[in-house]
Design a protein around this motif. Structure first.
Motif, PDB file in Angstrom:
ATOM      1  N   TYR A 141      -5.113   8.624   6.330  1.00 19.82           N
ATOM      2  CA  TYR A 141      -5.391   8.589   4.903  1.00 19.82           C
ATOM      3  C   TYR A 141      -7.012   8.930   4.601  1.00 19.82           C
ATOM      4  O   TYR A 141      -7.856   7.983   5.177  1.00 19.82           O
ATOM      5  CB  TYR A 141      -4.814   7.272   4.160  1.00 19.82           C
ATOM      6  CG  TYR A 141      -3.338   7.335   4.179  1.00 19.82           C
ATOM      7  CD1 TYR A 141      -2.868   8.154   3.107  1.00 19.82           C
ATOM      8  CD2 TYR A 141      -2.617   6.690   5.276  1.00 19.82           C
ATOM      9  CE1 TYR A 141      -1.191   8.261   3.278  1.00 19.82           C
ATOM     10  CE2 TYR A 141      -1.321   6.651   5.120  1.00 19.82           C
ATOM     11  CZ  TYR A 141      -0.735   7.485   4.328  1.00 19.82           C
ATOM     12  OH  TYR A 141       0.870   7.659   4.249  1.00 19.82           O
ATOM     13  N   ASN A 142      -7.250   9.699   3.929  1.00 20.00           N
ATOM     14  CA  ASN A 142      -8.549   9.736   3.321  1.00 20.00           C
ATOM     15  C   ASN A 142      -8.634   9.501   1.929  1.00 20.00           C
ATOM     16  O   ASN A 142      -8.642  10.315   0.914  1.00 20.00           O
ATOM     17  CB  ASN A 142      -8.987  11.562   3.276  1.00 20.00           C
ATOM     18  CG  ASN A 142     -10.340  11.820   3.127  1.00 20.00           C
ATOM     19  OD1 ASN A 142     -11.354  11.025   2.557  1.00 20.00           O
ATOM     20  ND2 ASN A 142     -10.715  13.230   3.063  1.00 20.00           N
ATOM     21  N   VAL A 143      -8.852   8.175   1.714  1.00 18.54           N
ATOM     22  CA  VAL A 143      -8.682   7.501   0.631  1.00 18.54           C
ATOM     23  C   VAL A 143      -9.788   6.355   0.452  1.00 18.54           C
ATOM     24  O   VAL A 143     -10.235   5.861   1.711  1.00 18.54           O
ATOM     25  CB  VAL A 143      -7.564   6.846   0.220  1.00 18.54           C
ATOM     26  CG1 VAL A 143      -6.452   7.963  -0.021  1.00 18.54           C
ATOM     27  CG2 VAL A 143      -6.994   5.969   0.996  1.00 18.54           C
ATOM     28  N   PRO A 144     -10.244   5.766  -0.644  1.00 16.44           N
ATOM     29  CA  PRO A 144     -11.562   5.026  -0.547  1.00 16.44           C
ATOM     30  C   PRO A 144     -11.042   3.520  -0.199  1.00 16.44           C
ATOM     31  O   PRO A 144     -12.223   2.849   0.305  1.00 16.44           O
ATOM     32  CB  PRO A 144     -11.897   5.068  -2.173  1.00 16.44           C
ATOM     33  CG  PRO A 144     -10.801   5.651  -2.845  1.00 16.44           C
ATOM     34  CD  PRO A 144     -10.178   6.304  -2.094  1.00 16.44           C
ATOM     35  N   THR A 145      -9.950   3.398  -0.165  1.00 18.71           N
ATOM     36  CA  THR A 145      -9.674   1.571  -0.053  1.00 18.71           C
ATOM     37  C   THR A 145      -8.511   1.478   0.625  1.00 18.71           C
ATOM     38  O   THR A 145      -7.562   2.258   0.771  1.00 18.71           O
ATOM     39  CB  THR A 145      -9.434   0.912  -1.394  1.00 18.71           C
ATOM     40  OG1 THR A 145      -8.192   1.324  -2.037  1.00 18.71           O
ATOM     41  CG2 THR A 145     -10.718   0.990  -2.337  1.00 18.71           C
ATOM     42  N   LEU A 146      -8.410   0.366   1.648  1.00 21.79           N
ATOM     43  CA  LEU A 146      -7.519  -0.183   2.313  1.00 21.79           C
ATOM     44  C   LEU A 146      -6.015  -0.260   1.258  1.00 21.79           C
ATOM     45  O   LEU A 146      -5.072  -0.017   1.626  1.00 21.79           O
ATOM     46  CB  LEU A 146      -7.561  -1.401   3.057  1.00 21.79           C
ATOM     47  CG  LEU A 146      -6.646  -2.073   3.879  1.00 21.79           C
ATOM     48  CD1 LEU A 146      -5.887  -1.134   5.189  1.00 21.79           C
ATOM     49  CD2 LEU A 146      -6.982  -3.421   4.423  1.00 21.79           C
ATOM     50  N   LYS A 147      -6.127  -0.673   0.172  1.00 20.09           N
ATOM     51  CA  LYS A 147      -5.371  -1.139  -0.587  1.00 20.09           C
ATOM     52  C   LYS A 147      -4.680   0.101  -1.088  1.00 20.09           C
ATOM     53  O   LYS A 147      -3.374   0.264  -1.051  1.00 20.09           O
ATOM     54  CB  LYS A 147      -5.890  -1.829  -1.926  1.00 20.09           C
ATOM     55  CG  LYS A 147      -4.787  -2.226  -3.003  1.00 20.09           C
ATOM     56  CD  LYS A 147      -5.259  -2.931  -3.999  1.00 20.09           C
ATOM     57  CE  LYS A 147      -4.293  -3.359  -5.048  1.00 20.09           C
ATOM     58  NZ  LYS A 147      -4.573  -3.916  -6.275  1.00 20.09           N
ATOM     59  N   MET A 148      -5.281   1.129  -1.209  1.00 15.20           N
ATOM     60  CA  MET A 148      -4.839   2.580  -1.699  1.00 15.20           C
ATOM     61  C   MET A 148      -4.014   3.047  -0.537  1.00 15.20           C
ATOM     62  O   MET A 148      -2.781   3.569  -0.706  1.00 15.20           O
ATOM     63  CB  MET A 148      -5.921   3.644  -2.248  1.00 15.20           C
ATOM     64  CG  MET A 148      -5.246   4.792  -2.821  1.00 15.20           C
ATOM     65  SD  MET A 148      -6.743   5.616  -3.367  1.00 15.20           S
ATOM     66  CE  MET A 148      -5.560   7.099  -4.150  1.00 15.20           C
ATOM     67  N   ALA A 149      -4.417   3.099   0.659  1.00 15.19           N
ATOM     68  CA  ALA A 149      -3.886   3.632   1.948  1.00 15.19           C
ATOM     69  C   ALA A 149      -2.490   2.751   1.996  1.00 15.19           C
ATOM     70  O   ALA A 149      -1.412   3.484   2.442  1.00 15.19           O
ATOM     71  CB  ALA A 149      -4.894   3.584   3.321  1.00 15.19           C
ATOM     72  N   ASP A 150      -2.565   1.615   2.044  1.00 10.56           N
ATOM     73  CA  ASP A 150      -1.419   0.859   2.279  1.00 10.56           C
ATOM     74  C   ASP A 150      -0.225   1.000   1.226  1.00 10.56           C
ATOM     75  O   ASP A 150       0.873   1.277   1.735  1.00 10.56           O
ATOM     76  CB  ASP A 150      -1.690  -0.526   2.285  1.00 10.56           C
ATOM     77  CG  ASP A 150      -0.734  -1.765   2.484  1.00 10.56           C
ATOM     78  OD1 ASP A 150      -0.252  -1.435   3.803  1.00 10.56           O
ATOM     79  OD2 ASP A 150      -0.312  -2.693   1.613  1.00 10.56           O
ATOM     80  N   SER A 151      -0.774   1.307  -0.033  1.00  7.56           N
ATOM     81  CA  SER A 151       0.181   1.545  -1.121  1.00  7.56           C
ATOM     82  C   SER A 151       0.924   2.934  -0.824  1.00  7.56           C
ATOM     83  O   SER A 151       1.979   3.091  -1.082  1.00  7.56           O
ATOM     84  CB  SER A 151      -0.478   1.598  -2.525  1.00  7.56           C
ATOM     85  OG  SER A 151       0.376   2.137  -3.479  1.00  7.56           O
ATOM     86  N   LEU A 152       0.091   3.988  -0.305  1.00 11.22           N
ATOM     87  CA  LEU A 152       0.694   5.313  -0.190  1.00 11.22           C
ATOM     88  C   LEU A 152       1.604   5.213   1.105  1.00 11.22           C
ATOM     89  O   LEU A 152       2.769   5.800   1.017  1.00 11.22           O
ATOM     90  CB  LEU A 152      -0.353   6.368  -0.020  1.00 11.22           C
ATOM     91  CG  LEU A 152      -1.486   6.383  -1.293  1.00 11.22           C
ATOM     92  CD1 LEU A 152      -2.688   7.360  -0.730  1.00 11.22           C
ATOM     93  CD2 LEU A 152      -0.637   7.519  -2.098  1.00 11.22           C
ATOM     94  N   ALA A 153       1.386   4.534   2.040  1.00 13.48           N
ATOM     95  CA  ALA A 153       2.144   4.315   3.261  1.00 13.48           C
ATOM     96  C   ALA A 153       3.229   3.810   2.808  1.00 13.48           C
ATOM     97  O   ALA A 153       4.388   4.147   3.379  1.00 13.48           O
ATOM     98  CB  ALA A 153       1.336   3.714   4.354  1.00 13.48           C
ATOM     99  N   LYS A 154       3.302   2.513   2.154  1.00 14.15           N
ATOM    100  CA  LYS A 154       4.573   2.046   1.860  1.00 14.15           C
ATOM    101  C   LYS A 154       5.427   2.715   0.798  1.00 14.15           C
ATOM    102  O   LYS A 154       6.633   2.547   0.740  1.00 14.15           O
ATOM    103  CB  LYS A 154       4.288   0.570   1.110  1.00 14.15           C
ATOM    104  CG  LYS A 154       3.726  -0.280   2.264  1.00 14.15           C
ATOM    105  CD  LYS A 154       3.131  -1.701   1.320  1.00 14.15           C
ATOM    106  CE  LYS A 154       2.918  -2.712   2.446  1.00 14.15           C
ATOM    107  NZ  LYS A 154       2.602  -3.966   1.929  1.00 14.15           N
ATOM    108  N   SER A 155       4.725   3.814   0.398  1.00 13.90           N
ATOM    109  CA  SER A 155       5.626   4.620  -0.560  1.00 13.90           C
ATOM    110  C   SER A 155       6.443   5.515   0.194  1.00 13.90           C
ATOM    111  O   SER A 155       7.269   6.434  -0.383  1.00 13.90           O
ATOM    112  CB  SER A 155       5.091   5.390  -1.788  1.00 13.90           C
ATOM    113  OG  SER A 155       4.101   6.282  -1.078  1.00 13.90           O
ATOM    114  N   ASP A 156       6.343   5.953   1.385  1.00 11.34           N
ATOM    115  CA  ASP A 156       7.217   6.624   2.104  1.00 11.34           C
ATOM    116  C   ASP A 156       8.674   6.197   2.338  1.00 11.34           C
ATOM    117  O   ASP A 156       9.003   4.921   2.376  1.00 11.34           O
ATOM    118  CB  ASP A 156       6.710   6.371   3.687  1.00 11.34           C
ATOM    119  CG  ASP A 156       7.527   7.428   4.491  1.00 11.34           C
ATOM    120  OD1 ASP A 156       8.486   7.716   4.700  1.00 11.34           O
ATOM    121  OD2 ASP A 156       6.548   8.002   5.521  1.00 11.34           O
ATOM    122  N   PRO A 157       9.597   7.053   2.065  1.00 10.31           N
ATOM    123  CA  PRO A 157      10.935   6.573   2.103  1.00 10.31           C
ATOM    124  C   PRO A 157      11.562   5.890   3.314  1.00 10.31           C
ATOM    125  O   PRO A 157      12.227   5.175   3.200  1.00 10.31           O
ATOM    126  CB  PRO A 157      11.533   7.995   1.796  1.00 10.31           C
ATOM    127  CG  PRO A 157      10.915   8.926   0.842  1.00 10.31           C
ATOM    128  CD  PRO A 157       9.539   8.475   1.717  1.00 10.31           C
TER     129      PRO A 157
END
Length: 180
Positions: A141-157
């Motif tokens: 993930y090319n995002v600024p925060t761990l929280k954002m990466a974690d949220s995007l990864a957890k949105s995977d079906p």
């Protein structure tokens, strides 16, 4: 006779209006892919690439909340801009009892999710591992925060269904370098 001629002309005019071909809306991509371009009709102009300095790139990343640092290569004396990314390890989840149809649907949704992350600029690369171990694949993930990466990864079906779990770690890489 004159009135008769005017009536005929009026009927011909009305008939010709009804037979006009309908113009369908066309998207630009259709024009680009379906319309042949004659070589003589193209004006060629060399476009200069926009070159940003390492300092400019670093300032832009910092404004967006990314962590960076400079690394000086001892051999070449080049200054290399390092950026923090996040690697999500996709691991085997505890809920694996889906039937074949459900598994195929989850896989389809999983692939759509990863394609969306890439298209939106959040993920730079994803892929499965070649063995049958606990870690099934990764997404960077090319995002600024761990929280954002974690949220995007957890949105995977697949993660939502419990078929996969995630483990996200910060990871540093040289900005602008590609895989070989």
């Amino acid at each position: 006779m004159r009135t008769f001629s005017l009536v005929i002309l009026l009927l011909l005019f009305l008939a010709s209006c009804k037979n006009e071909p309908k113009i369908e809306p066309v998207e630009v991509k259709d024009i680009l892919t379906e319309t042949p371009i004659e070589k003589d009709s193209v004006i060629e102009k060399e476009i200069e690439p926009i070159v940003k300095t390492s300092k400019q790139i670093k300032e832009e990343l910092t404004k967006k909340g990314f962590k960076t640092f400079d690394y000086v290569d001892k051999k070449t004396k080049d200054t290399i801009l390092m950026q923090q990314y996040f690697i999500a390890f996709l691991k085997t989840g505890s809920i694996r009892g889906q039937n074949e149809e459900e598994s195929e649907e989850l896989q389809k949704l999983h692939m759509e999710h990863l394609a969306k992350m890439y298209a939106m600029g959040y993920a730079d690369i994803s892929g499965p591992f070649g063995d049958d171990g606990e870690i099934r694949g990764i997404t960077i993930y090319n995002v600024p925060t761990l929280k954002m990466a974690d949220s995007l990864a957890k949105s995977d079906p697949m993660v939502k269904a419990g078929r996969l779990t995630i483990e996200v770690h910060p990871w540093w890489a040289a900005k602008g370098y590609s895989l070989r």
